[in-house]
Structures are given as structure tokens and as C-alpha cells.
Design a protein around this motif. Sequence first.
Motif, PDB file in Angstrom:
ATOM      1  N   PRO A  76       0.814  -1.223   0.000  1.00 20.02           N
ATOM      2  CA  PRO A  76       0.000   0.000   0.000  1.00 20.02           C
ATOM      3  C   PRO A  76       0.850   1.277   0.000  1.00 20.02           C
ATOM      4  CG  PRO A  76      -0.817  -1.567   1.627  1.00 20.02           C
ATOM      5  CD  PRO A  76       0.497  -2.107   1.131  1.00 20.02           C
ATOM      6  N   MET A  77       2.079   1.198   0.465  1.00 18.48           N
ATOM      7  CA  MET A  77       2.973   2.360   0.480  1.00 18.48           C
ATOM      8  C   MET A  77       3.467   2.680  -0.930  1.00 18.48           C
ATOM      9  SD  MET A  77       4.009   4.456   2.902  1.00 18.48           S
ATOM     10  CE  MET A  77       5.339   5.560   3.421  1.00 18.48           C
ATOM     11  N   GLN A  79       5.861   1.528  -2.672  1.00 18.35           N
ATOM     12  CA  GLN A  79       7.313   1.605  -2.808  1.00 18.35           C
ATOM     13  C   GLN A  79       7.833   0.188  -3.005  1.00 18.35           C
ATOM     14  OE1 GLN A  79       8.417   3.514   0.894  1.00 18.35           O
ATOM     15  NE2 GLN A  79       8.168   5.562   0.041  1.00 18.35           N
ATOM     16  N   LEU A  90       5.509  -8.970   2.765  1.00 17.54           N
ATOM     17  CA  LEU A  90       6.163  -8.002   3.644  1.00 17.54           C
ATOM     18  C   LEU A  90       6.740  -6.864   2.816  1.00 17.54           C
ATOM     19  CD1 LEU A  90       8.177 -10.391   6.011  1.00 17.54           C
ATOM     20  CD2 LEU A  90       6.101  -9.090   6.590  1.00 17.54           C
ATOM     21  N   SER A  91       6.667  -5.668   3.356  1.00 19.04           N
ATOM     22  CA  SER A  91       7.390  -4.537   2.788  1.00 19.04           C
ATOM     23  C   SER A  91       8.344  -4.013   3.864  1.00 19.04           C
ATOM     24  CB  SER A  91       6.414  -3.450   2.321  1.00 19.04           C
ATOM     25  OG  SER A  91       5.554  -3.071   3.358  1.00 19.04           O
ATOM     26  N   GLN A  92       9.093  -2.978   3.523  1.00 19.97           N
ATOM     27  CA  GLN A  92      10.136  -2.387   4.375  1.00 19.97           C
ATOM     28  C   GLN A  92      11.354  -3.331   4.427  1.00 19.97           C
ATOM     29  OE1 GLN A  92      10.053   0.741   5.464  1.00 19.97           O
ATOM     30  NE2 GLN A  92       7.977   1.022   4.668  1.00 19.97           N
ATOM     31  N   PRO A 133      15.629   7.899   3.084  1.00 22.37           N
ATOM     32  CA  PRO A 133      14.316   8.496   2.795  1.00 22.37           C
ATOM     33  C   PRO A 133      14.413   9.929   2.291  1.00 22.37           C
ATOM     34  CG  PRO A 133      14.302   7.425   4.942  1.00 22.37           C
ATOM     35  CD  PRO A 133      15.734   7.464   4.497  1.00 22.37           C
ATOM     36  N   TYR A 138      10.940   9.954  -4.657  1.00 15.78           N
ATOM     37  CA  TYR A 138       9.681  10.626  -4.356  1.00 15.78           C
ATOM     38  C   TYR A 138       9.915  11.969  -3.678  1.00 15.78           C
ATOM     39  CZ  TYR A 138       7.583   6.136  -5.357  1.00 15.78           C
ATOM     40  OH  TYR A 138       7.215   4.977  -5.980  1.00 15.78           O
ATOM     41  N   VAL A 139      10.915  11.971  -2.798  1.00 16.13           N
ATOM     42  CA  VAL A 139      11.198  13.194  -2.056  1.00 16.13           C
ATOM     43  C   VAL A 139      11.908  14.200  -2.959  1.00 16.13           C
ATOM     44  CG1 VAL A 139      12.447  14.148  -0.099  1.00 16.13           C
ATOM     45  CG2 VAL A 139      11.259  11.962   0.112  1.00 16.13           C
TER      46      VAL A 139
ATOM     47  N   MET B 122       7.685  -4.183  10.141  1.00 18.77           N
ATOM     48  CA  MET B 122       7.234  -3.521   8.915  1.00 18.77           C
ATOM     49  C   MET B 122       6.476  -2.233   9.244  1.00 18.77           C
ATOM     50  SD  MET B 122       4.748  -5.086   5.919  1.00 18.77           S
ATOM     51  CE  MET B 122       3.387  -5.491   7.023  1.00 18.77           C
ATOM     52  N   ASP B 125       8.894   0.352  10.766  1.00 17.47           N
ATOM     53  CA  ASP B 125       9.759   0.965   9.746  1.00 17.47           C
ATOM     54  C   ASP B 125       8.962   1.859   8.798  1.00 17.47           C
ATOM     55  OD1 ASP B 125      12.000  -0.231  10.804  1.00 17.47           O
ATOM     56  OD2 ASP B 125      12.098  -1.845   9.335  1.00 17.47           O
ATOM     57  N   SER B 129      10.889   5.088   8.900  1.00 16.38           N
ATOM     58  CA  SER B 129      11.632   5.411   7.680  1.00 16.38           C
ATOM     59  C   SER B 129      10.750   6.088   6.639  1.00 16.38           C
ATOM     60  CB  SER B 129      12.215   4.143   7.037  1.00 16.38           C
ATOM     61  OG  SER B 129      13.182   3.548   7.861  1.00 16.38           O
ATOM     62  N   PRO B 133      10.895  10.712   9.052  1.00 15.02           N
ATOM     63  CA  PRO B 133      12.040  11.488   8.567  1.00 15.02           C
ATOM     64  C   PRO B 133      11.645  12.619   7.624  1.00 15.02           C
ATOM     65  CG  PRO B 133      12.470   9.133   8.348  1.00 15.02           C
ATOM     66  CD  PRO B 133      11.017   9.287   8.696  1.00 15.02           C
ATOM     67  N   LEU B 134      10.481  12.475   6.995  1.00 14.68           N
ATOM     68  CA  LEU B 134      10.072  13.462   5.988  1.00 14.68           C
ATOM     69  C   LEU B 134       9.289  14.614   6.584  1.00 14.68           C
ATOM     70  CD1 LEU B 134       9.215  10.775   3.365  1.00 14.68           C
ATOM     71  CD2 LEU B 134      11.173  12.314   3.369  1.00 14.68           C
ATOM     72  N   TRP B 150       4.017  20.358   3.163  1.00 11.59           N
ATOM     73  CA  TRP B 150       5.014  19.297   3.004  1.00 11.59           C
ATOM     74  C   TRP B 150       4.772  18.188   4.035  1.00 11.59           C
ATOM     75  CZ3 TRP B 150       9.578  18.579  -0.053  1.00 11.59           C
ATOM     76  CH2 TRP B 150      10.466  17.613   0.421  1.00 11.59           C
ATOM     77  N   PHE B 154       3.377  14.085   3.304  1.00  9.46           N
ATOM     78  CA  PHE B 154       4.049  12.826   3.607  1.00  9.46           C
ATOM     79  C   PHE B 154       3.342  12.044   4.722  1.00  9.46           C
ATOM     80  CE2 PHE B 154       7.502  14.906   1.220  1.00  9.46           C
ATOM     81  CZ  PHE B 154       7.756  13.880   0.316  1.00  9.46           C
ATOM     82  N   LYS B 157       0.328  10.429   2.921  1.00  4.95           N
ATOM     83  CA  LYS B 157       0.790   9.328   2.069  1.00  4.95           C
ATOM     84  C   LYS B 157       1.072   8.085   2.931  1.00  4.95           C
ATOM     85  CE  LYS B 157       4.440   8.340  -1.374  1.00  4.95           C
ATOM     86  NZ  LYS B 157       5.096   7.204  -0.717  1.00  4.95           N
ATOM     87  N   ALA B 161      -1.304   4.245   3.561  1.00  6.41           N
ATOM     88  CA  ALA B 161      -0.730   2.895   3.502  1.00  6.41           C
ATOM     89  C   ALA B 161      -0.880   2.188   4.850  1.00  6.41           C
ATOM     90  CB  ALA B 161       0.747   2.980   3.111  1.00  6.41           C
ATOM     91  N   SER B 164      -4.352   0.886   5.567  1.00  5.56           N
ATOM     92  CA  SER B 164      -4.620  -0.319   4.786  1.00  5.56           C
ATOM     93  C   SER B 164      -3.950  -1.545   5.410  1.00  5.56           C
ATOM     94  CB  SER B 164      -4.129  -0.071   3.354  1.00  5.56           C
ATOM     95  OG  SER B 164      -4.145  -1.238   2.603  1.00  5.56           O
TER      96      SER B 164
END
Lengths: 236, 236
Positions: A76-77, A79, A90-92, A133, A138-139, B122, B125, B129, B133-134, B150, B154, B157, B161, B164
Motif C-alpha cells: 500500500p505504500m 514503494q 512483507l514490505s520495508q 528516505p 519521491y522526495v 514492517m 519501519d 523510515s 524522517p520526511l 510538506w 508525507f 501518504k 498505507a 490499509s
Amino acid sequence: MATQVKPVLHGYFRSSCSWRVRIAFALKGIEYDQVSVNLVKDGGQQCKVKPMCFIVCRCNIASLPQLTDQYKTINPMQQVPAVRIDGITLSQSLAIIQYIDETRPRPPLLPADIQQRAQVRMISDLIASGIQPLQNIYVLQKAGEEKLQWAQHFINKGFKALESILKQTSGTYCVGNEISMADICLVPQVYNAERYKVDLDQYPTIKRINQTLMELEAFKVSHPSCQPDTPDDLRA
Amino acid sequence: MATQVKPVLHGYFRSSCSWRVRIAFALKGIEYDQVSVNLVKDGGQQCKVKPMCFIVCRCNIASLPQLTDQYKTINPMQQVPAVRIDGITLSQSLAIIQYIDETRPRPPLLPADIQQRAQVRMISDLIASGIQPLQNIYVLQKAGEEKLQWAQHFINKGFKALESILKQTSGTYCVGNEISMADICLVPQVYNAERYKVDLDQYPTIKRINQTLMELEAFKVSHPSCQPDTPDDLRA
């Protein structure tokens, strides 16, 4: 826990976080399938300035992000990477790597010593939360015109701290003399630093460890220059 | 591994990453000392618009960073938190929390089930991450005039995710029915989202879990509104 079904890595050849997972699989000797998720439409093939494609030319930046709705259900992120493994997705990247390490323990990617484990996680998080990050695509897209300067600022800020920490913790590798998750994070971040023209001579410990690691097969076979989705004109 | 010397947390009342570590200490029932590292000179006391001080007024932004050279030796990254514990100094909140969990196992902050552990990492992070940080103050400073937009971009966004993912993983808490490191990351990130005026009604699962957690003593005593360095006019 491990099954006979090969893990599937949803990644992208040039994504540093995907590369981390590829290194972990290679170090463990685990076979896996790759599905390419195009972070940049047309995979940078439109651009003739090879390794600096994201920055030097604008042809691809405008087309971000082009991820499909299908991929949203996988991560869903939106990335990369995401991994389908043992019936779960799994993500991350650090969560994925630690899962791989806990289910396939040999060779270990975290030291047995608890304080060294903490140092490995500290270095990994410094890169994964403190640097990557802030210089991902994206950033940079949102950072406006000053993409190169923005990326260099945050990489240099992080590398100054990392150099200082590695002087305390390193032996042959980031923490002592065994390869760990910290090394898995280091090499792709150095690759990004080179793409963004950061002067690595300022960081002799980072440079030395990176060079040592890049001699190893697991770091070579997982390199962005030789993945299934690497465009022909970016192949080593 | 645990010694008789109390751990020392170098932190800041309003830093969400410092709050994570305070929650972990509180859940474990570990006594610790706090040293305040001023991320904002004068601790925001100059500003009368209380919770939005960083954004609404400019009085403090210009004075960043004011960290001393002495602190550089504690955390070369010049961020909070850093913890002195068991004879070593650690930075990066998730590395600190996992070190605390491995050396002081009760109650556990990571599930025994390996797949649930991976989900906890997950989610942690994704926040540590992928969101924090953003929208931290160093990045907002560099992002120029559009700080609020800004930060909202983020956080939204990431929260889309996260919402979900939590629909799949959550029970009473982020992963199942036991408090974990993921919950420790969630609450301070929701606090930041509220400061940056993100509409939480879009994220009913996040909102529900946050409300449940904020009923618990460990989350209350560690709140930014009641720390030793909380300015009088920001106290609850």
C-alpha cells in the motif's frame, strides 16, 4: 517455516532498498524470483546519460509515480521492495531482511552479541531512516529544482555521522569482522552517494568497507547493473 | 546484562522519536534519567501559539540547530534520542527499543511469532523510515516556506498505507492483541499528525488504536506535555 515455494521479490534494479534485499538473499544462498516494478516509466531507457538519469535529465521525473493499482494491494505504500514469502507479503527492507534472518539463520545477518546487534541496527537505521528516505526519488521530486544539492546535503550529513560511528564499531566490516545487515545497508547507500556525486574521500572508513564488500560475490550478483530489469544500456 | 546504573535518555520533550523510547521504558517499568537536548532554542517558550510553534511562527526555526559540540560525541547524527545504557551509547530509537527488549524481556515488545514480529517491524519501519524522517524539523527547515503542506503530504501518504496495512494486522493494537513496538511508533506519529492538522477521520483504524493506547499509563506518563523539559506553558 521455509517452504518449497521460492520467495518473490517485487523490486527495481536501481532501488537501493531492493538491492538490500537482493544482497540478503544472495548471502543466504536463497533462490528467488523477481518482479520488476517500474519506479521510472520506461526504466530510464529514454535517457542517454546513464547512471545519473534521475537527476541530469527531466524526462522521467515528470512521469512518477506510475505504479499500478495491482501493486497497491502488494504494498500500500507503493514503494519497492515488497516480498512474498512463506505465505505472507512483507514490505520495508529491514523488516524483510530480519524476517529472512530469523527463518533462514545461516549465515547470520545479526551478531549473536546483544550490544553488537544493537550497533548493527543503529547503523542500519541511520541509513534507512536518516539518509535514504531524504534522497529517494519521491522526495527529490517534491524538493523541486535543487535535487542534486538536496540529495548531497542529506547524504553528507548522514555520512559524517556514519563515518564517526564506524570508526568506533568497524573491523573488516561495519561492526566487527562479520558481515551484517549494516553492511547490506552501506553498499547501496554508497552507490547512491556516487550517483549524486558525493566526494567519498571525505569518508575513508565508509570507502574502505564499501570496497571490501564490493569484492564479495553476494554484493556483485545483486548489483543494479546486472538485474533482470536492468536496461541494456545500463548493464555493466 | 542489566546493571544497577540507571539508563540516561538524551531527548527532547516534543521529539516523537524520544517519546518512542520513553514509552518503551515506561512499558518495561525501567527507571531512567533524562537529559534535555534542545532542538529548538529556548524550548519554544518564545512562541505563544502553543502546539504549532514550529510551523506557525518563525521565531525558533531560524535558530536551529543549536546542539553543542559535546552532544556530537554522544550522537554524531546530532539528533535525539540517544541512550547511555549498560556501558554503551546508542542512537536510533528502534535500535534502542530492540536493545531494551532483548536485555529486559518482560513484557515483550516484539511478538514471539516470527511472522507477527515481521509485521511489527514492517509497521515500525513504515513510520520510522517512511513518514517521520520526511516531517521532522530538520527537513521542514530545508523544505522552505511550504512546511505545513510538506508535512501533511508525507503524513497522509504514509497514513493511507498504514491504515490499509492495519486493517489486515490489527486486533486491539497494531498487530493482534498485544502491545508492540509498532504501537510505540504509532502514538507519537499520530501526535505529530495532529500538530500538522492532518484529518484523522480519514484513518479510522489508526484513530481507534491510538485512542485505545492513549488510555494506558505508559503512554500518558511519557507524553510530551509532562516531561522534565516541557515548558510551563505547554504543560497539560
